[in-house]
Design an enzyme around this catalytic site. Structure first.
Site, mmCIF file in Angstrom:
data_model
loop_
_atom_site.group_PDB
_atom_site.id
_atom_site.type_symbol
_atom_site.label_atom_id
_atom_site.label_comp_id
_atom_site.label_asym_id
_atom_site.label_seq_id
_atom_site.Cartn_x
_atom_site.Cartn_y
_atom_site.Cartn_z
ATOM 1 N N ARG A 44 0.852 -1.203 0.000
ATOM 2 C CA ARG A 44 0.000 0.000 0.000
ATOM 3 C C ARG A 44 0.883 1.247 0.000
ATOM 4 N NH1 ARG A 44 -3.327 -2.982 3.823
ATOM 5 N NH2 ARG A 44 -2.413 -1.811 5.544
ATOM 6 N N LYS A 134 -12.370 14.999 4.472
ATOM 7 C CA LYS A 134 -13.490 14.532 3.649
ATOM 8 C C LYS A 134 -14.299 13.490 4.392
ATOM 9 C CE LYS A 134 -13.969 11.280 0.880
ATOM 10 N NZ LYS A 134 -13.791 10.197 -0.095
ATOM 11 N N GLU A 176 -19.175 14.885 1.050
ATOM 12 C CA GLU A 176 -19.335 13.971 -0.096
ATOM 13 C C GLU A 176 -20.529 13.042 0.105
ATOM 14 O OE1 GLU A 176 -16.330 10.966 -0.749
ATOM 15 O OE2 GLU A 176 -16.916 10.667 -2.819
ATOM 16 N N LYS A 218 -18.426 17.436 -2.718
ATOM 17 C CA LYS A 218 -17.971 16.408 -3.658
ATOM 18 C C LYS A 218 -19.193 15.582 -4.044
ATOM 19 C CE LYS A 218 -14.717 12.576 -4.276
ATOM 20 N NZ LYS A 218 -13.354 12.114 -4.041
#
Ligand code: 5MM
Length: 332
Positions: A44, A134, A176, A218
């Site tokens: 990752r 976010k 979002e 978003k």
């Protein structure tokens, strides 16, 4: 608070947009496995390094949304990822929700968790270099049955609570509420649900005294469902998407960014270009740009295959797609 408005505006600067590199551990591992790459923390890290250390990305990226693990990891040259981004003039951000679970009252719908302990987590994210955040809510369409009013209101309330906490912590919140592409609904139904979702979000924003000049939105584009068999033209997508946004997003909001939501890289580029062109014609009140994950990363991941000898080709493909998407955000 003024500072937050400036950061929000910088994130939607002309010709630039966001890379969403905030896949949770499970999603990141799934993504790697899909491309035949080994999963786990070190792969990752290499996956993040591929995109965050790509030379030239700063010409097109205003910010990158990171996942908590990446905020504490280092690039191949030993620089912490947030410091690497900052050195290139890219603002580091962080996904702060803790993912979704089925709603007790409506088992086919999801509610997003993460408010407990959020204020404390934000203090350490800020100390690690994050300047924006976010939170993703997930809204599912199923004919006229879903979404339920309850799911819209409860997710909107949590988005607004999160935004309030983020602003108090000196971090710009990106709201979002993703309306999923999956399903056999029409583009007009998607438009209607995006409108209702965003109206619920901004009603909650108002209720909870969130400064709407210091948030970003978003959103998904208004598209026919992926199982509808219908392919919308970019012009249709642009018209429906802008109708939804104009009906629901206050003009004081400093900017709106789009997710790619499972569209192909070309589709996400072409639809963004058409939206940018139509927004200019309509004199839309907010800057509009991209905040893509899959549409920016897919081609590069397919080339990389987790092998060091493929890094250069993969980064070249990433920068090439990024340049096309950034140009599309200006209608080019
Ligand atoms: C909708 O997903 C967001 C945008 O990605 P796409 O452009 O691929 O649609 C994305 O930022 C998403 O929120 C993160 O990848 C985190 O997702 P998970 O499922 O890991 O929470």
């Amino acid at each position: 608070m003024n500072n937050l408005n400036e950061t929000a505006k910088a994130l939607v600067a002309p010709g630039k947009g966001l890379l969403a590199a905030d896949e949770s551990l499970h999603t990141a591992d799934k993504r790697l496995t899909e491309y035949g790459i080994e999963a786990g923390p070190e792969m990752r890290r290499q996956y993040r390094n591929l995109f965050l250390a790509a030379s030239g990305a700063e010409q097109h990226l205003s910010g990158v949304i990171l996942f908590e693990e990446t905020l504490g990891q280092t690039a191949d040259d030993g620089t912490a990822f947030p410091a690497l981004l900052k050195a290139h003039g890219i603002v580091p951000g962080i996904k702060v929700d803790k993912g979704t679970e089925a709603m007790a009252e409506s088992q086919d719908e999801l509610i997003t968790n993460g408010l407990i302990g959020l204020a404390e987590r934000l203090v350490s994210y800020r100390a690690q270099g994050a300047r924006f955040t976010k939170w993703r809510a997930v809204i599912r369409i199923d004919g006229d049955r879903l979404p339920t009013n309850h799911a819209l209101l409860e997710n909107a309330k949590r988005l607004a609570s999160y935004a309030h906490i983020a602003q108090e912590a000196g971090l710009v919140p990106i709201l979002e509420p993703e309306v999923l592409l999956g399903g056999n609904h029409s583009r007009l139904r998607a438009k209607e649900v995006i409108t209702e979702t965003l109206k619920a979000v901004f009603a909650a924003v108002e209720d909870q005294a969130v400064d709407r000049t210091a948030v970003l939105v978003k959103t998904a584009m208004a598209l026919s469902g992926s199982e509808s068999g219908k392919k919308d033209t970019p012009e249709e997508v642009a018209e429906s998407t802008l109708e939804a946004l104009i009906a629901a997003v206050p003009k004081e909001v400093p900017g709106i960014v789009f997710l790619s939501g499972g569209q192909s890289a070309d589709q996400a580029t072409d639809n963004l270009r058409a939206i940018a062109l139509r927004a200019k014609e309509m004199d839309a009140p907010w800057p509009l740009t991209f905040s893509y994950a899959r549409a920016l990363q897919g081609e590069a991941l397919a080339l990389w295959q987790g092998k060091s000898e493929h890094i250069a080709a993969a980064q070249e493909a990433f920068i090439s797609r990024l340049a096309k998407v950034a140009a599309a955000s200006e209608g080019r």
